[in-house]
Design an enzyme around this catalytic site. Sequence first.
Site, PDB file in Angstrom:
ATOM      1  N   ASP A   2       0.820  -1.205   0.000  1.00 20.13           N
ATOM      2  CA  ASP A   2       0.000   0.000   0.000  1.00 20.13           C
ATOM      3  C   ASP A   2       0.858   1.261   0.000  1.00 20.13           C
ATOM      4  O   ASP A   2       1.907   1.306   0.644  1.00 20.13           O
ATOM      5  CB  ASP A   2      -0.904  -0.009   1.236  1.00 20.13           C
ATOM      6  N   GLY A   3       0.392   2.281  -0.723  1.00 23.52           N
ATOM      7  CA  GLY A   3       1.036   3.585  -0.659  1.00 23.52           C
ATOM      8  C   GLY A   3       1.626   4.082  -1.962  1.00 23.52           C
ATOM      9  O   GLY A   3       2.245   5.157  -1.988  1.00 23.52           O
ATOM     10  N   ARG A   6       0.016   7.541  -2.918  1.00 26.93           N
ATOM     11  CA  ARG A   6       0.429   8.623  -2.018  1.00 26.93           C
ATOM     12  C   ARG A   6       1.898   8.974  -2.231  1.00 26.93           C
ATOM     13  O   ARG A   6       2.285  10.140  -2.149  1.00 26.93           O
ATOM     14  CB  ARG A   6       0.186   8.212  -0.562  1.00 26.93           C
ATOM     15  N   HIS A  19       3.038   3.300  -8.953  1.00 23.96           N
ATOM     16  CA  HIS A  19       2.912   1.873  -9.245  1.00 23.96           C
ATOM     17  C   HIS A  19       4.172   1.344  -9.930  1.00 23.96           C
ATOM     18  O   HIS A  19       4.656   0.249  -9.605  1.00 23.96           O
ATOM     19  CB  HIS A  19       1.695   1.626 -10.142  1.00 23.96           C
ATOM     20  N   SER A  47      -6.670  -6.045  -5.800  1.00 24.20           N
ATOM     21  CA  SER A  47      -7.794  -6.658  -5.108  1.00 24.20           C
ATOM     22  C   SER A  47      -9.040  -6.649  -5.985  1.00 24.20           C
ATOM     23  O   SER A  47      -9.129  -5.919  -6.979  1.00 24.20           O
ATOM     24  CB  SER A  47      -8.095  -5.916  -3.801  1.00 24.20           C
ATOM     25  N   ARG A  53     -11.524   1.651  -9.088  1.00 20.41           N
ATOM     26  CA  ARG A  53     -10.658   2.811  -9.316  1.00 20.41           C
ATOM     27  C   ARG A  53     -10.901   3.392 -10.707  1.00 20.41           C
ATOM     28  O   ARG A  53     -11.527   2.756 -11.558  1.00 20.41           O
ATOM     29  CB  ARG A  53      -9.196   2.391  -9.168  1.00 20.41           C
ATOM     30  N   LEU A 113      11.880 -20.508  -3.883  1.00 19.15           N
ATOM     31  CA  LEU A 113      10.868 -19.614  -3.310  1.00 19.15           C
ATOM     32  C   LEU A 113       9.560 -19.776  -4.074  1.00 19.15           C
ATOM     33  O   LEU A 113       9.548 -19.796  -5.303  1.00 19.15           O
ATOM     34  CB  LEU A 113      11.323 -18.152  -3.397  1.00 19.15           C
ATOM     35  N   GLU A 189       1.141 -13.380  12.385  1.00 19.98           N
ATOM     36  CA  GLU A 189       1.583 -12.208  13.132  1.00 19.98           C
ATOM     37  C   GLU A 189       1.434 -10.982  12.229  1.00 19.98           C
ATOM     38  O   GLU A 189       1.778 -11.025  11.038  1.00 19.98           O
ATOM     39  CB  GLU A 189       3.042 -12.371  13.549  1.00 19.98           C
TER      40      GLU A 189
END
Length: 238
Positions: A2-3, A6, A19, A47, A53, A113, A189
Amino acid sequence: MDGNGRWAKQRDRPRTAGHREGVKSVRAVVEESVRRGVGTLTLFAFSSENWQRPRSEVNILMELFMSALRGEVRRLHENDVRLRIIGERRAFPEKLQRRITEAEELTAGNRTLNLQVAANYGGRWDITQAARQLVADVQSGLLDPRAIDEQSIARRLSFPDLPEPDLFIRTGGEQRLSNFVLWQSAYAELYFTKLLWPDFDAAAFAQALDDFARRQRRFGRISEQVEATSVVSLYGRG
């Protein structure tokens, strides 16, 4: 992650610039995951709510997704990273769907991975599609309704073959899950940082991992039980 918007606004640049810059953070986090021995990394890229948007931004995101696949997949493959896209991909353009399939097939045998990118994904969608599968199996006689339990639901979620997340990282200062891997994150967590995603580099990721390593995970037990189990495990390895 996120962000991005901004980050761009703070620099008087279009949101799409954020982006594009965010792709560099993806690369840094993937590389640090490989270096630190992380087994699975899941990134929330788009999402199911992001379709709301502005259309121009959605189009740019789709183009960026295409170019990232084209530019990064070969590098992922060379570093033994397996790529998988989770989410409802049928909403994407056919060309993008084909590129996703090609990328997954190319990297399917890699083991260092597991990199999952959640695109057109939502935690509620994931649980809903699992419920639909359960209903279909019951109606077809493949499943006794009395046999439905947590395990039967989990097996029908987006990544039943991988462990549930240990650590949930949210950048950008917001402190919520935002409909991401809701079922799977029951015991994850949580780690929140005010850093905007384009500023979240390898060092910031390492700090989050180090913070996680200092936590005691009890899973409903008390501290003394966890500590006793740790001692038993330690002696068992001897």
